[in-house]
Design a protein around this motif. Structure first.
Motif, PDB file in Angstrom:
ATOM      1  N   PHE A  36       0.727  -1.190  -0.142  1.00 10.63           N
ATOM      2  CA  PHE A  36       0.517  -0.338  -0.131  1.00 10.63           C
ATOM      3  C   PHE A  36       0.736   0.745  -0.087  1.00 10.63           C
ATOM      4  O   PHE A  36       2.048   1.836   1.206  1.00 10.63           O
ATOM      5  N   PRO A  37      -0.036   2.366  -0.910  1.00 10.64           N
ATOM      6  CA  PRO A  37       1.025   3.563  -0.550  1.00 10.64           C
ATOM      7  C   PRO A  37       1.259   4.072   1.251  1.00 10.64           C
ATOM      8  O   PRO A  37       0.149   4.055   1.129  1.00 10.64           O
ATOM      9  N   SER A  38       2.014   4.965   1.551  1.00 11.23           N
ATOM     10  CA  SER A  38       2.003   5.053   2.838  1.00 11.23           C
ATOM     11  C   SER A  38       2.010   6.940   2.236  1.00 11.23           C
ATOM     12  O   SER A  38       2.272   8.260   1.262  1.00 11.23           O
ATOM     13  N   TYR A  39       1.692   7.548   3.272  1.00 12.09           N
ATOM     14  CA  TYR A  39       1.509   8.976   3.300  1.00 12.09           C
ATOM     15  C   TYR A  39       2.843   9.425   2.538  1.00 12.09           C
ATOM     16  O   TYR A  39       2.909  10.851   2.309  1.00 12.09           O
ATOM     17  N   LEU A  40       4.194   9.018   2.707  1.00 11.77           N
ATOM     18  CA  LEU A  40       5.502   9.144   2.174  1.00 11.77           C
ATOM     19  C   LEU A  40       5.432   9.454   1.328  1.00 11.77           C
ATOM     20  O   LEU A  40       6.511   9.676   0.544  1.00 11.77           O
ATOM     21  N   ASP A  41       4.661   8.663   0.428  1.00  9.65           N
ATOM     22  CA  ASP A  41       4.367   8.685  -1.080  1.00  9.65           C
ATOM     23  C   ASP A  41       3.944   9.590  -1.943  1.00  9.65           C
ATOM     24  O   ASP A  41       3.896   9.841  -2.954  1.00  9.65           O
ATOM     25  N   THR A  42       2.794  10.989  -1.565  1.00 11.88           N
ATOM     26  CA  THR A  42       2.298  11.596  -2.067  1.00 11.88           C
ATOM     27  C   THR A  42       2.840  12.433  -3.169  1.00 11.88           C
ATOM     28  O   THR A  42       3.787  12.958  -2.676  1.00 11.88           O
ATOM     29  N   PRO A  43       1.819  12.473  -4.026  1.00 14.14           N
ATOM     30  CA  PRO A  43       3.045  13.854  -5.022  1.00 14.14           C
ATOM     31  C   PRO A  43       2.887  15.623  -4.939  1.00 14.14           C
ATOM     32  O   PRO A  43       4.207  15.524  -5.023  1.00 14.14           O
ATOM     33  N   ASN A  44       2.454  15.744  -4.218  1.00 11.71           N
ATOM     34  CA  ASN A  44       2.291  16.273  -3.877  1.00 11.71           C
ATOM     35  C   ASN A  44       2.370  17.175  -2.115  1.00 11.71           C
ATOM     36  O   ASN A  44       1.941  15.871  -0.724  1.00 11.71           O
ATOM     37  N   CYS A  54      -1.130  10.853   9.932  1.00  9.20           N
ATOM     38  CA  CYS A  54      -1.263  10.125   9.261  1.00  9.20           C
ATOM     39  C   CYS A  54       0.531   9.122   9.727  1.00  9.20           C
ATOM     40  O   CYS A  54       0.868   8.096   9.745  1.00  9.20           O
ATOM     41  N   ALA A  55       1.566   9.803  10.608  1.00 15.09           N
ATOM     42  CA  ALA A  55       2.547  10.109  11.040  1.00 15.09           C
ATOM     43  C   ALA A  55       2.290   8.990  12.270  1.00 15.09           C
ATOM     44  O   ALA A  55       3.200   8.171  12.234  1.00 15.09           O
ATOM     45  N   ILE A  56       1.421   9.866  12.947  1.00 20.38           N
ATOM     46  CA  ILE A  56       1.296   8.821  14.670  1.00 20.38           C
ATOM     47  C   ILE A  56       0.568   7.627  13.616  1.00 20.38           C
ATOM     48  O   ILE A  56       0.630   6.435  14.697  1.00 20.38           O
ATOM     49  N   VAL A  57       0.432   7.659  13.082  1.00 19.30           N
ATOM     50  CA  VAL A  57      -1.047   5.884  12.677  1.00 19.30           C
ATOM     51  C   VAL A  57       0.154   5.294  12.187  1.00 19.30           C
ATOM     52  O   VAL A  57       0.286   3.639  12.241  1.00 19.30           O
ATOM     53  N   GLU A  83      -8.753  11.579   4.595  1.00 23.09           N
ATOM     54  CA  GLU A  83      -7.507  11.590   3.879  1.00 23.09           C
ATOM     55  C   GLU A  83      -6.538  10.952   4.960  1.00 23.09           C
ATOM     56  O   GLU A  83      -5.678  10.046   4.303  1.00 23.09           O
ATOM     57  N   VAL A  84      -6.791  10.585   6.243  1.00 22.70           N
ATOM     58  CA  VAL A  84      -5.513   9.652   7.146  1.00 22.70           C
ATOM     59  C   VAL A  84      -5.828   8.985   6.561  1.00 22.70           C
ATOM     60  O   VAL A  84      -4.882   7.609   6.096  1.00 22.70           O
ATOM     61  N   LEU A  85      -7.108   8.552   6.221  1.00 21.01           N
ATOM     62  CA  LEU A  85      -7.202   7.034   6.212  1.00 21.01           C
ATOM     63  C   LEU A  85      -7.087   6.215   5.159  1.00 21.01           C
ATOM     64  O   LEU A  85      -6.532   5.379   4.935  1.00 21.01           O
ATOM     65  N   LYS A  86      -6.814   7.230   3.353  1.00 19.81           N
ATOM     66  CA  LYS A  86      -7.094   7.155   2.940  1.00 19.81           C
ATOM     67  C   LYS A  86      -4.880   6.494   2.429  1.00 19.81           C
ATOM     68  O   LYS A  86      -5.148   5.519   1.431  1.00 19.81           O
ATOM     69  N   LEU A  87      -4.315   6.455   3.606  1.00 19.69           N
ATOM     70  CA  LEU A  87      -3.209   7.098   3.166  1.00 19.69           C
ATOM     71  C   LEU A  87      -2.268   6.449   4.885  1.00 19.69           C
ATOM     72  O   LEU A  87      -1.348   5.847   4.751  1.00 19.69           O
ATOM     73  N   SER A  88      -3.603   5.748   5.117  1.00 19.34           N
ATOM     74  CA  SER A  88      -3.323   4.466   6.305  1.00 19.34           C
ATOM     75  C   SER A  88      -3.360   3.309   6.167  1.00 19.34           C
ATOM     76  O   SER A  88      -3.797   1.986   6.885  1.00 19.34           O
ATOM     77  N   TYR A  89      -3.659   2.465   4.265  1.00 17.69           N
ATOM     78  CA  TYR A  89      -4.294   1.052   4.514  1.00 17.69           C
ATOM     79  C   TYR A  89      -3.241   0.194   4.960  1.00 17.69           C
ATOM     80  O   TYR A  89      -3.313  -0.731   5.549  1.00 17.69           O
ATOM     81  N   ALA A  90      -2.145   0.299   5.368  1.00 16.67           N
ATOM     82  CA  ALA A  90      -0.535  -0.281   5.830  1.00 16.67           C
ATOM     83  C   ALA A  90      -1.074  -0.915   7.090  1.00 16.67           C
ATOM     84  O   ALA A  90       0.510  -1.333   7.400  1.00 16.67           O
ATOM     85  N   PHE A  91      -1.571  -0.012   7.668  1.00 14.04           N
ATOM     86  CA  PHE A  91      -1.978   0.492   9.292  1.00 14.04           C
ATOM     87  C   PHE A  91      -2.684  -0.016   9.671  1.00 14.04           C
ATOM     88  O   PHE A  91      -3.343   1.253  10.095  1.00 14.04           O
TER      89      PHE A  91
END
Length: 493
Positions: A36-44, A54-57, A83-91
């Motif tokens: 899954f993509p992480s919040y660290l992968d977002t293009p913007n 996201c970092a806490i999750v 927004e947070v849930l979309k980027l937290s699939y890996a956790f």
């Protein structure tokens, strides 16, 4: 621990938030770990608040997530949660804790989209018991929709549990979501996307007596067979479609998929063109997707006749608007066949129709004109492409300098050379020497010296042969001093 991409996998019966002292639950060997993509992968860049959440999750164990979130003092909105849930699939565990924590702030008023994201990330991580718990909660809140169950279908299928996806479809109506044709198509689509079109077709035969298929049903099945490259099975579905709903001119995706499947068969383009004739007789046509693939196939096989038939059907009969790449395919075919007039007319046509030529377009035509020594036309085309900010490739530049010099036109050879040194930084030595010797052979020695000196200033090596021949010409013209100066600059390189 920070991570840009993380793998997570759990058995269907385990909890998404495990006690750190408990052993890792056993994995089922036939299931692949999703990535899954992480919040660290977002293009913007993310807003600071979303990034912190996201970092806490991602980095805090789920047993400590809520306490850490409380310590931040952050207030969230429904959109923040999404927004947070979309980027937290890996956790999934920490994400679920975040969802519950944010629910207390929102008076348990989560958006339906947030609930669907919870169902999706639990399912995609194979926490199916927890997923169904979320679905039951959504039912109580009257938030369930087909989108929820579409996620469940997909999660079971990618986990190689297709029978459970089928059972989910059977119980949907108990949750207030009808098992209608839209739901059936959603299920079939999920199964076909995972390369299990045979399973989808089997269920279609079971369901079709209770739920009448529509054009989308057959388009989905045909797209599945297209992906799997199964012409025989695709033909059976096509026959079933025609028998059930007839020839429907609006069912373009189905015809696209079937024709694309034929293209990949042993006698691809011929069979596809034959079926296109059948479609024409029924007043049915495919869309641009098929024509693009078919044109590419014709070009690869040098089938100008087939390409012309496709073009006539696409542009003449249907009035579809080809894009630049499709025009380039046709121009490539005509250039390969050395059909200058047709290739040039297609350039004019594409500009008129708003499909603007690019560097590939101009380079194909320029190469053909140079090959056929249509130097005046090549010169006009070169000027047009520069005006349109396109770039002549280096091989074409070299060929142009050579042939213009050979045919006694140093002006255009110089023009192309100037373009080369402005646009390329390597591979210039041979062409530079060619220009210098060409000018010298055309009795334009002062210009030859001028461009020889310019080459040296640019760090482009002047060959000993060029120097020797320039010396002969300069000595003969009683201008030894010019050669001496040139030699001095050459040694200074």
């Amino acid at each position: 621990m920070s991570m840009s991409r993380t793998k997570r996998h759990r058995d269907g019966g385990s909890s998404p938030c495990r006690n750190p002292n408990q052993p890792e639950p056993a994995k089922k060997h036939h299931q692949s770990d999703p990535t899954f993509p992480s919040y660290l992968d977002t293009p913007n860049p993310l807003p600071p608040k979303i990034k912190l959440l996201c970092a806490i999750v991602a980095e805090i164990h789920c047993l400590s997530v809520e306490e850490t979130l409380d310590d931040t003092g952050i207030r969230v909105t429904q959109q923040d949660v999404e927004e947070v849930l979309k980027l937290s699939y890996a956790f999934p565990g920490p994400a679920l804790k975040f969802f519950r924590w944010s629910g207390r702030q929102l008076n348990e008023d989560h958006s339906p989209y947030s609930w669907n994201l919870v169902v999706d990330f639990l399912g995609k991580n194979c926490f199916f018991d927890a997923m169904w718990d979320a679905i039951k909660s959504m039912k109580q809140e009257r938030l369930l929709s087909l989108a929820t169950f579409a996620s469940v279908f997909s999660s079971y299928v990618v986990a190689h549990r297709t029978p459970e996806a089928l059972m989910t479809f059977e119980v949907m109506d108990q949750y207030g979501v009808p098992t209608d044709i839209v739901a059936l198509n959603s299920l079939l689509s999920a199964i076909c996307r995972d390369g299990k079109t045979a399973d989808a077709l089997d269920f279609y035969y079971i369901a079709k007596d209770k739920i009448s298929p529509d054009p989308d049903t057959y388009a989905i099945l045909l797209e599945g067979w297209e992906s799997e490259g199964n012409v025989a099975s695709a033909t059976k579905v096509l026959d079933e479609m025609v028998s059930h709903i007839g020839w429907d001119p609006t069912n373009v995706p189905a015809y696209d998929s079937y024709l694309n499947t034929l293209l990949n068969g042993p006698n691809g383009i011929r069979e596809a063109l034959d079926f296109l004739e059948t479609l024409k007789a029924k007043r049915c046509y495919p869309g641009v997707k098929f024509f693009r693939l078919a044109l590419d196939e014709c070009v690869n096989k040098g089938d100008a006749r087939g390409a012309e038939a496709l073009w006539e059907a696409m542009v003449g009969r249907l009035g579809l608007q080809p894009d630049t790449n499709m025009y380039n395919l046709m121009i490539s075919l005509h250039c390969h066949g050395n059909d200058i007039n047709v290739a040039k007319s297609m350039l004019d046509e594409m500009v008129y129709n708003g499909a603007f030529p690019n560097s590939q377009t101009y380079n194909m035509l320029f190469k053909m004109l140079i090959k056929n020594r249509k130097l005046q036309e090549a010169g006009v085309l070169f000027t047009e492409m520069i005006k349109n900010e396109c770039v002549l490739d280096q091989d074409n530049c070299i060929a142009a300098v050579r042939i213009y010099l050979d045919l006694g036109d140093p002006y255009f050879a110089i023009k192309v050379w100037k373009f080369m040194i402005e646009n390329y930084r390597s591979g210039l030595e041979d062409t530079g020497n060619l220009l210098v010797l060409g000018l010298r052979n055309l009795n334009r020695v002062p210009e030859a010296v001028k461009y020889a000196e310019d080459m040296m200033l640019r760090g482009i090596k002047l060959s000993s042969s060029s120097m020797s021949k320039l010396k002969d010409s300069l000595v003969q013209a009683k201008k030894q001093y010019m050669y001496d100066e040139l030699l001095r600059k050459s040694k200074a390189q």
